[in-house]
Design a protein around this motif. Structure first.
Motif, PDB file in Angstrom:
ATOM      1  N   ALA A 189       0.821  -1.226   0.000  1.00  0.00           N
ATOM      2  CA  ALA A 189       0.000   0.000   0.000  1.00  0.00           C
ATOM      3  C   ALA A 189       0.853   1.273   0.000  1.00  0.00           C
ATOM      4  O   ALA A 189       0.357   2.357  -0.282  1.00  0.00           O
ATOM      5  CB  ALA A 189      -0.936  -0.010   1.202  1.00  0.00           C
ATOM      6  N   ILE A 190       2.136   1.124   0.340  1.00  0.00           N
ATOM      7  CA  ILE A 190       2.997   2.314   0.421  1.00  0.00           C
ATOM      8  C   ILE A 190       3.296   2.856  -0.974  1.00  0.00           C
ATOM      9  O   ILE A 190       3.620   2.103  -1.888  1.00  0.00           O
ATOM     10  CB  ILE A 190       4.312   1.986   1.180  1.00  0.00           C
ATOM     11  N   THR A 191       3.139   4.172  -1.119  1.00  0.00           N
ATOM     12  CA  THR A 191       3.478   4.860  -2.366  1.00  0.00           C
ATOM     13  C   THR A 191       4.398   6.027  -1.988  1.00  0.00           C
ATOM     14  O   THR A 191       4.604   6.285  -0.800  1.00  0.00           O
ATOM     15  CB  THR A 191       2.224   5.445  -3.063  1.00  0.00           C
ATOM     16  N   PRO A 192       4.927   6.761  -2.973  1.00  0.00           N
ATOM     17  CA  PRO A 192       5.745   7.931  -2.622  1.00  0.00           C
ATOM     18  C   PRO A 192       4.953   8.985  -1.838  1.00  0.00           C
ATOM     19  O   PRO A 192       5.541   9.871  -1.228  1.00  0.00           O
ATOM     20  CB  PRO A 192       6.176   8.475  -3.998  1.00  0.00           C
ATOM     21  N   HIS A 193       3.635   8.890  -1.837  1.00  0.00           N
ATOM     22  CA  HIS A 193       2.799   9.866  -1.122  1.00  0.00           C
ATOM     23  C   HIS A 193       2.448   9.424   0.292  1.00  0.00           C
ATOM     24  O   HIS A 193       1.714  10.116   1.001  1.00  0.00           O
ATOM     25  CB  HIS A 193       1.507  10.128  -1.899  1.00  0.00           C
ATOM     26  N   THR A 194       2.918   8.249   0.694  1.00  0.00           N
ATOM     27  CA  THR A 194       2.548   7.762   2.022  1.00  0.00           C
ATOM     28  C   THR A 194       3.264   8.556   3.112  1.00  0.00           C
ATOM     29  O   THR A 194       4.495   8.642   3.120  1.00  0.00           O
ATOM     30  CB  THR A 194       2.878   6.260   2.166  1.00  0.00           C
ATOM     31  N   ALA A 195       2.474   9.125   4.003  1.00  0.00           N
ATOM     32  CA  ALA A 195       3.022   9.908   5.111  1.00  0.00           C
ATOM     33  C   ALA A 195       3.218   9.044   6.350  1.00  0.00           C
ATOM     34  O   ALA A 195       4.208   9.182   7.062  1.00  0.00           O
ATOM     35  CB  ALA A 195       2.077  11.066   5.437  1.00  0.00           C
ATOM     36  N   GLY A 196       2.268   8.154   6.611  1.00  0.00           N
ATOM     37  CA  GLY A 196       2.346   7.375   7.836  1.00  0.00           C
ATOM     38  C   GLY A 196       1.524   6.110   7.796  1.00  0.00           C
ATOM     39  O   GLY A 196       0.685   5.913   6.918  1.00  0.00           O
ATOM     40  N   VAL A 197       1.829   5.245   8.767  1.00  0.00           N
ATOM     41  CA  VAL A 197       1.034   4.040   9.011  1.00  0.00           C
ATOM     42  C   VAL A 197       0.538   4.160  10.440  1.00  0.00           C
ATOM     43  O   VAL A 197       1.348   4.316  11.358  1.00  0.00           O
ATOM     44  CB  VAL A 197       1.891   2.763   8.864  1.00  0.00           C
ATOM     45  N   MET A 198      -0.772   4.134  10.625  1.00  0.00           N
ATOM     46  CA  MET A 198      -1.315   4.276  11.984  1.00  0.00           C
ATOM     47  C   MET A 198      -2.024   2.995  12.406  1.00  0.00           C
ATOM     48  O   MET A 198      -2.965   2.551  11.753  1.00  0.00           O
ATOM     49  CB  MET A 198      -2.302   5.447  12.054  1.00  0.00           C
ATOM     50  N   ILE A 199      -1.548   2.411  13.503  1.00  0.00           N
ATOM     51  CA  ILE A 199      -2.187   1.187  13.993  1.00  0.00           C
ATOM     52  C   ILE A 199      -2.307   1.195  15.514  1.00  0.00           C
ATOM     53  O   ILE A 199      -1.621   1.940  16.209  1.00  0.00           O
ATOM     54  CB  ILE A 199      -1.421  -0.093  13.573  1.00  0.00           C
ATOM     55  N   GLU A 200      -3.191   0.351  16.002  1.00  0.00           N
ATOM     56  CA  GLU A 200      -3.268   0.037  17.423  1.00  0.00           C
ATOM     57  C   GLU A 200      -2.394  -1.202  17.641  1.00  0.00           C
ATOM     58  O   GLU A 200      -2.541  -2.184  16.905  1.00  0.00           O
ATOM     59  CB  GLU A 200      -4.706  -0.312  17.816  1.00  0.00           C
TER      60      GLU A 200
END
Ligand SMILES: *Cc1c(COP(=O)(O)O)cnc(C)c1O
Length: 400
Positions: free
Chosen positions: A181-192
């Motif tokens: 899912a990561i692209t050059p536009h990915t800022a963050g991954v948010m998880i619990e």
């Protein structure tokens, strides 16, 4: 006033946004709650982990009442003499350089999203308005419009559109899906680190470490929502500590104020939080002296009264005793520390009826996701109290 009268007023004049168990609480002390008739209950929800320190902790009562007589709110247009101590304590406890204080958990999640998006534009060079944040299916991060926009629960979102764009949902526990899912536009991954509201869902071992690695490799920020599982609940100070992982952005709430007063915060090092400039974000109540004093003491209690260690020891004991219960309905006992999910079989008729029966036995629990009974007592619980609860839970789990 009669219980039914109270319930009736609530029904007529309050929005019906919860299906509360019919028990009307009027007093709390430690792990115990007392209803308006004087009946005593073991609290196994702790207000969704907000009351980890136990109800009406005397140290918090003292700080709250003293500060309330001194100064409660200045807004951050002016400085107050309690906020710096709160920041210092947060830094000492979490290791992060900086915090941005808010009130509810959802506001701290929104804050983290804003920080991470701005970081993507000014530091990473993502084109304006194109930042993406990857989240996990089954997540619970709160109830604002932006947050429900990336919920996977139809009831939380379907009739509340239009939704906020900029989020991608991938299956929880699946690192490969994050990579893809990561692209050059990915800022963050948010998880619990563990999905609490999702039904006490534990990711596979190594997941948090792998998410950390993938984020580092791709210059993507790892945002951990520790609102429910942080501050000792799982038997370590933070749930990410179980895998030795340090998120780039950490979100705290709930137990941060021991259930006295809503205090939350988004935390990060200066390289990230430094993107926030005067006027970018704010809150009338965030960082106020009353909340700051209460939250500082709430953190002191967790650190000084051995609550993290107790959660580890009592959590393991409670889980072992629960797993031994002979019951035709019991499917699985899982969890970490004092965040425990007891899943009943699909044929058991749902978790709710067990929660109602437990209430009658003097134990207050909340069903989550149809088939899971959550046991999350205050972190102050002792073995004697667990031993008191087990036969009652056993009896309830053997009802037809
Ligand atoms: C409770 C919770 C929130 C939202 O907190 P509120 O104070 O209810 O806004 C966010 N994330 C997680 C993981 C939570 O458990």
């Amino acid at each position: 006033m009669d219980i039914n009268k109270l319930i009736d007023i609530e029904y007529r004049h309050g929005a019906h946004n919860y299906t509360a168990l019919d028990v009307v609480i009027e007093r709390g002390e430690g792990v115990w709650l007392y209803d308006v008739t004087g009946k005593k209950y073991l609290d196994c929800l702790s207000a969704y982990s907000a009351v980890s320190q136990g109800h009406c902790h005397p140290r918090l009562v003292k700080v709250l009442t003293e500060q309330a007589q001194q100064l409660t709110l200045t807004s951050r247009a002016f400085r107050n003499n309690r906020y710096p101590y709160f920041l210092q304590k947060l830094h000492e406890v979490t290791g992060y350089d900086m915090a941005l204080p808010m009130n509810s958990g959802a506001e701290a999640v929104e804050t983290a999203i804003k920080v991470v998006r701005k970081w993507a534009y000014v530091k990473k060079g993502v084109p304006r308005n194109q930042a993406e944040i990857i989240v996990a299916g089954g997540n619970f991060h709160g109830r604002t419009i932006t947050i429900i926009s990336f919920s996977s629960e139809p009831q939380y979102k379907d009739l509340f559109g239009p939704h906020t764009p900029g989020f991608k949902i991938v299956p929880y526990g699946d690192v490969q899906a994050i990579k893809e899912a990561i692209t050059p536009h990915t800022a963050g991954v948010m998880i619990e680190p563990i999905q609490g509201e999702g039904g006490v869902i534990m990711p596979p071992n190594g997941y948090l470490r792998q998410v950390r690695e993938v984020c580092t490799q791709h210059n993507v920020l790892f945002i951990a929502d520790e609102i429910q599982v942080g501050l000792g609940r799982t038997g370590k100070l933070f749930a990410c500590d179980h895998e030795g992982v340090r998120p780039d952005v950490m979100i705290l709430g709930k137990a941060l104020s021991g259930g006295f007063y809503p205090v939350s915060a988004a935390l990060a090092d200066e390289a990230i939080m430094g993107v926030i400039e005067p006027g970018d974000h704010g809150s009338t109540f965030g960082g106020n002296p009353l909340g700051s004093a209460v939250a500082t003491e709430a953190l002191n209690i967790i650190m000084e009264e051995g609550l993290v260690e107790n959660a580890a020891v009592m959590g393991q004991y409670f889980q072992e005793r629960l797993a031994e219960i002979p019951s035709p309905h019991l499917k699985e006992v899982r969890g970490r520390g004092l965040l425990i999910g007891v899943e009943v079989n699909d044929q058991a008729g749902g978790a709710r009826r067990f929660c109602e029966a437990l209430r009658d036995e003097g134990i207050l629990c909340k069903d989550t996701h149809e088939t899971v009974i959550r046991f999350a007592p205050p972190l102050t619980i002792d073995q004697e109290t667990i031993d008191w609860a087990i036969p009652r839970i056993t009896q309830v789990l053997n009802l037809n």
